[in-house]
Scaffold this active site. Structure first.
Site, PDB file in Angstrom:
ATOM      1  N   LYS A 107       0.856  -1.190   0.000  1.00  0.00           N
ATOM      2  CA  LYS A 107       0.000   0.000   0.000  1.00  0.00           C
ATOM      3  C   LYS A 107       0.883   1.228   0.000  1.00  0.00           C
ATOM      4  CE  LYS A 107      -4.490   0.796   0.353  1.00  0.00           C
ATOM      5  NZ  LYS A 107      -5.511  -0.154  -0.117  1.00  0.00           N
TER       6      LYS A 107
HETATM    7  N1  GLU Z   1      -7.078   0.137  -3.490  1.00  0.00           N
HETATM    8  C1  GLU Z   1      -7.844  -1.014  -3.837  1.00  0.00           C
HETATM    9  C2  GLU Z   1      -7.947  -1.954  -2.640  1.00  0.00           C
HETATM   10  O1  GLU Z   1      -7.807  -1.553  -1.515  1.00  0.00           O
HETATM   11  C3  GLU Z   1      -7.353  -1.681  -5.123  1.00  0.00           C
HETATM   12  C4  GLU Z   1      -5.969  -2.243  -5.076  1.00  0.00           C
HETATM   13  C5  GLU Z   1      -5.442  -2.739  -6.411  1.00  0.00           C
HETATM   14  O2  GLU Z   1      -6.198  -2.817  -7.357  1.00  0.00           O
HETATM   15  O3  GLU Z   1      -4.251  -3.038  -6.464  1.00  0.00           O
HETATM   16  O4  GLU Z   1      -8.231  -3.101  -2.790  1.00  0.00           O
END
Ligand code: GLU
Length: 417
Positions: A107
């Site tokens: 993240k």
């Molecule tokens: N931000 C989204 C999540 O928390 C998508 C993450 C992604 O597609 O890599 O799942």
């Protein structure tokens, strides 16, 4: 412990410990899975429109890559902290494992308030942040995506900056891009589509009639709005929605597109004609079939858990329910479809986008949504199967399934040297 991020991280780690205990994982492996593999903190100096320079702090936390390259979004929010991003990175590892994607978890975040910045300031921030983390990301290393207050345009800037730095167009560095630069059909509404599938499956399994089921949604951004739209199309009744400024209630049902038109004009869903204004707190406590928190973490807590009246909570956001609240909800017989399952539709279509980019081919919207639907139903059933095997709620069932898969991968790969 006073910070919100610290509490959230503690919750995520405690829940992991519980799952590790049930699965009887050895101490070393537990330690390994609790520690992110790489944590990057960068300064992001930005020349503001006024001419002065402001320095923002950015993070990228890469939690685990035993099952594949790191994967996870980037958020821009004033409350971003390293602890929050670390917790979210760990949740991504479990999420990609629940839906069985060949990815790990990561993240990113930049502490900033995009609502107070111009488009060109956000562009400069994005490009400088990308340059700062360019050495640790890559199409086979770590693939970012959108998250809170980042969108396809943000992803296009990341793609362009990375491509400029590497000297070759590299669409596969990031997912959630606009379709005309390699984004996938269906990616924008993918998280919401997955949430809607979870509502549909939960209605089936828990014997709640889906047609006209009453639904309240907290958050009217990408996830909340599209979930409202899809569920309304499928015949459910959206009785309440909210955004950071407040909420609206209409027992006869809202038309999501009309509410969005109003929000675009007035910057909020509040004061929508024909609906009653309510607070975010009131929305969470409504007597509805399904409650979908689709904003940010820690919304259902020890403070309001005993007043929640929804039959089922489907977590569109990451971490909206604290572990203390979980216990109260379980005692009261309220079912929770947990975040790592309920909002996994986004990363599932991210995977399809990445594969399309690597192979330079395109899937149609129908093909994408069909694959997404199948994947979500399979994961939903597997989570239920784990829950009944271990006699636990769906949150624990999902985590047991995920931790089992990741631990299996780590054990097979071994620790080098
Ligand atoms: N931000 C989204 C999540 O928390 C998508 C993450 C992604 O597609 O890599 O799942």
């Amino acid at each position: 412990m006073n910070g919100k991020g610290e509490r959230f991280l503690k919750d995520v780690l405690d829940r992991f410990d519980e799952a590790a205990e049930t699965l009887n994982l050895d101490e070393g492996l537990r330690e390994f899975l609790k520690t992110p593999k790489r944590v990057v903190t960068v300064s992001v100096p930005v020349k503001m429109d006024s001419g002065c320079v402001k320095v923002f702090i950015g993070y990228r936390v890469q939690h685990n890559n035993a099952r594949g390259p790191y994967k996870g979004g980037i958020r821009y929010h004033p409350d971003v902290t390293l602890e929050e991003v670390t917790a979210l990175a760990m949740l991504m590892t479990w999420k990609t494992a629940v839906v069985d994607l060949p990815f790990g978890g990561a993240k990113g975040g930049v502490k900033c308030n995009p609502k107070e910045m111009s488009r060109s300031e956000i562009e400069r921030l994005t490009r400088r942040y990308t340059a700062a983390i360019a050495d640790v990301i890559g199409p086979h290393i770590d693939i970012p995506a959108p998250d809170v207050y980042t969108d396809p345009q943000t992803m296009a800037w990341i793609m362009d900056t990375y491509s400029q730095l590497k000297g070759a167009p590299t669409p596969e560095i990031v997912t959630g891009k606009p379709v005309h630069v390699g984004g996938s059909e269906g990616r924008e509404e993918a998280t919401s589509y997955g949430v809607a599938v979870c509502v549909r499956e939960a209605a089936k399994k828990f014997k709640i009639p889906f047609k006209n089921a009453s639904i309240a949604i907290q958050g009217y951004g990408n996830v909340g709005y599209n979930a409202a739209r899809i569920l309304h199309d499928w015949g459910a009744k959206i009785v309440a929605v909210s955004d950071s400024k407040g909420g609206i209630l209409c027992r006869d049902g809202l038309i999501p597109e009309k509410v969005m038109e109003h929000k675009k004009k007035t910057r909020s869903v509040v004061n929508f004609q024909g609906a009653e204004n309510i607070s975010n707190e009131e929305l969470l406590e409504l007597d509805v079939d399904f409650l979908i928190p689709a904003a940010i973490e820690e919304q259902i807590t020890i403070k309001n858990a005993d007043r929640i009246r929804a039959k089922v909570i489907v977590e569109g956001a990451n971490g909206p329910t604290t572990s203390e609240a979980d216990k109260i909800l379980a005692e009261r017989g309220i079912k929770v479809v947990p975040d790592i399952l309920a909002n996994a539709g986004g990363v599932t279509v991210s995977y399809l986008e990445w594969v399309q980019n690597l192979q330079r081919f395109r899937l149609s919207r129908e093909e994408v949504l069909k694959r997404l639907d199948d994947k979500m139903v399979k994961a939903f059933d597997e989570v239920l199967e784990y829950s009944s095997r271990y006699e636990v709620d769906m949150r624990k069932g999902a985590l047991l399934l995920a931790v089992h898969r990741v631990a299996e991968a780590v054990n097979s790969l071994g620790i080098w040297p």
